[in-house]
Scaffold this motif. Structure first.
Motif, short mmCIF file in Angstrom:
data_model
loop_
_atom_site.label_atom_id
_atom_site.label_comp_id
_atom_site.label_asym_id
_atom_site.label_seq_id
_atom_site.Cartn_x
_atom_site.Cartn_y
_atom_site.Cartn_z
N ASP A 254 0.81 -1.22 0.00
CA ASP A 254 0.00 0.00 0.00
C ASP A 254 0.84 1.27 0.00
N ALA A 255 2.15 1.16 0.16
CA ALA A 255 3.01 2.34 0.19
C ALA A 255 3.01 3.03 -1.16
N LEU A 256 3.08 4.35 -1.15
CA LEU A 256 3.14 5.13 -2.38
C LEU A 256 4.49 4.97 -3.06
N LEU A 257 4.48 5.06 -4.40
CA LEU A 257 5.70 4.98 -5.19
C LEU A 257 6.17 6.39 -5.56
N ALA A 258 7.42 6.69 -5.27
CA ALA A 258 8.05 7.90 -5.79
C ALA A 258 8.69 7.55 -7.13
N SER B 70 1.49 14.86 -2.48
CA SER B 70 0.53 15.82 -3.02
C SER B 70 -0.31 15.20 -4.13
N TYR B 71 0.34 14.46 -5.01
CA TYR B 71 -0.38 13.82 -6.10
C TYR B 71 -1.38 12.79 -5.57
N ALA B 72 -0.98 12.05 -4.56
CA ALA B 72 -1.87 11.03 -3.99
C ALA B 72 -3.09 11.66 -3.33
N LEU B 73 -2.91 12.83 -2.74
CA LEU B 73 -4.06 13.52 -2.14
C LEU B 73 -5.03 13.99 -3.23
N THR C 192 -5.74 6.74 -8.35
CA THR C 192 -4.82 6.38 -9.44
C THR C 192 -3.36 6.63 -9.10
N ALA C 193 -3.07 7.07 -7.88
CA ALA C 193 -1.67 7.28 -7.48
C ALA C 193 -0.93 5.95 -7.49
N PRO C 194 0.23 5.86 -8.12
CA PRO C 194 0.97 4.59 -8.16
C PRO C 194 1.39 4.12 -6.77
N ARG C 195 1.19 2.84 -6.52
CA ARG C 195 1.58 2.24 -5.25
C ARG C 195 2.48 1.03 -5.50
N VAL C 196 3.15 0.61 -4.46
CA VAL C 196 4.14 -0.46 -4.60
C VAL C 196 3.52 -1.72 -5.18
#
Length: 432
Positions: A119-123, A155-158, A163-167
């Motif tokens: 569930d972690a966000l991808l940079a 910021s993008y995930a908020l 659709t924010a990329p996640r691990v």
């Protein structure tokens, strides 16, 4: 075995978790403290609970080898596994680079001991390029971003939570490609062309990451905590917290114990971590923003920090008890302190600020009121320090002065960069 912070004897809390948080602006020595904890007690895993690839926790071994830990836990040299919780912004490319450096230092299997919450966000390279473009556009009003894209990712995930990329997306090349394409198009529409690789290249790299590391679900954290003990390794510092820091010179990350408390509660183990706050004998800050006790004449040797393109100057101030009291107030307190850089005492004229020209304690407001935090920032930028009588130039006097100023026992002192330079102090633990 050396005693651990929070206990009254050598092994009294061997089964207890420890959460390590910086009570300043970062760079107080969290990495070396975590390294010591992992060298002197059994540790199931180091859990990272905030930040991302912009963290910089320096660990030096007795033989002179050193590494700046960003996403790997600072216990890696001792074979302790790392778990990146869902609160970490994961940068696969930076993680690979860090693994390469560790392999050159004699740790070839670091990636084998990493687990990552899906569930972690991808940079991504697109977040990083956008982050740098925004910071450049601020000109003289830069915030002191690290330029790694962590804030841009948050910021993008908020703005686009669905659709924010996640691990976990790295296991599905088609979904990953769709989300990365959408991300790049949105950022390009807003900012213009980005200096970043094609989406196809990023998909290749990120799916290779998914084949190399273990991507797990949320239950993994609970399993680690129940197997325990673990060390929670925080990133940045409380005075940079996204909600309680001095806006806008903050990080897009919860730097308090909030995420630790959430993970423990989800595992049905609330309150089972000793809270350890880390401080230097001086108060440093990287980049712009308030530093009330700043002294241009204070120039101690600094091997691992310096001026860089994105953060700007590495600045030094005298010990700021007012700012550190504020950090204690917004975190709900700590059980004990680790005080680092005691080897500087005597070699430099270090002072202790016990109040400002208008207060000795900063007001704490509700989290998320950024206008209020910005007003506090403006007041701090105009504040002047008032110094207590200088402690005697020896480590014991400094420990006593810090304990008196903050009302918290110093349980660990650091007199140099390695684990061997740490001294555990056996005093009665104080309650929060």
């Amino acid at each position: 075995m050396a005693s651990s912070p929070g206990d009254g004897g050598a092994d009294a809390t061997a089964s207890r978790h420890v959460a390590v948080v910086d009570l300043g602006y970062g760079d107080a020595g969290k990495g070396t403290v975590v390294d010591w904890l992992c060298a002197t007690r059994p540790v199931e895993a180091v859990i990272r609970f905030n930040g991302g690839g912009q963290a910089a926790h320096n660990v030096v071994l007795p033989d002179g080898r050193s590494h700046t830990f960003a996403q790997f836990g600072a216990g890696t040299f001792h074979g302790v596994p790392t778990h990146l919780s869902r609160f970490v912004v994961v940068d696969p490319l930076a993680l690979a680079g860090e693994a390469t450096h560790l392999a050159a230092l004699g740790v070839p299997d670091a990636l084998d001991r990493v687990t990552v919450d899906g569930d972690a966000l991808l940079a991504t390279p697109y977040h990083r390029a956008a982050n740098q473009a925004r910071e450049i556009a601020r000109g003289a009003d830069r915030h002191g971003s690290c330029g790694m894209g962590v804030g841009e990712t948050m910021s993008y995930a908020l703005a686009h939570p669905d659709t924010a990329p996640r691990v976990a997306d790295c296991h599905d090349p088609d979904l990953l490609r769709h989300r990365l394409t959408l991300l790049r198009e949105r950022l390009t529409d807003e900012l213009g062309p980005l200096d970043a690789p094609p989406v196809a290249d990023t998909v290749t790299a990120f799916t290779a990451f998914a084949r190399r590391v273990a991507i797990v679900d949320r239950s993994w954290t609970t399993r680690l905590l129940r197997a325990g003990p673990v060390v929670f390794e925080g990133a940045q510092g409380v005075l940079l917290d996204e909600w309680h820091g001095f806006h806008p010179y903050t990080t897009w990350s919860t730097t308090t114990f909030g995420n630790v408390d959430t993970l423990l509660a989800e595992a049905g183990m609330p309150g089972t971590a000793t809270r350890l706050g880390v401080l230097r004998t001086l108060t440093p800050r990287h980049g712009p923003g308030p530093l009330v006790t700043e002294d241009p004449a204070l120039r101690p040797p600094e091997r691992h920090n310096g001026t860089n393109t994105w953060q700007g100057r590495f600045r030094f101030g005298h010990f700021d008890a007012v700012a550190h009291r504020y950090a204690l107030d917004v975190t709900g307190g700590v059980d004990a302190l680790a005080l680092t850089h005691l080897d500087l005492v005597g070699a430099h004229r270090l002072r202790l600020c016990d109040s400002y020209d208008w207060t000795d304690r900063l007001p704490v407001g509700p989290p998320g009121d950024l206008d209020r935090q910005a007003a506090l920032t403006a007041k701090l930028l105009a504040s002047r320090p008032r110094y207590a009588a200088d402690p005697e130039p020896d480590p014991d006097s400094w420990v006593a002065a810090v304990e008196a100023a903050l009302g918290v026992p110093v349980r660990l002192t650091s007199h140099g960069p390695t684990a061997a330079d740490k001294v555990a102090r056996l005093t009665a633990a104080a309650g929060r």
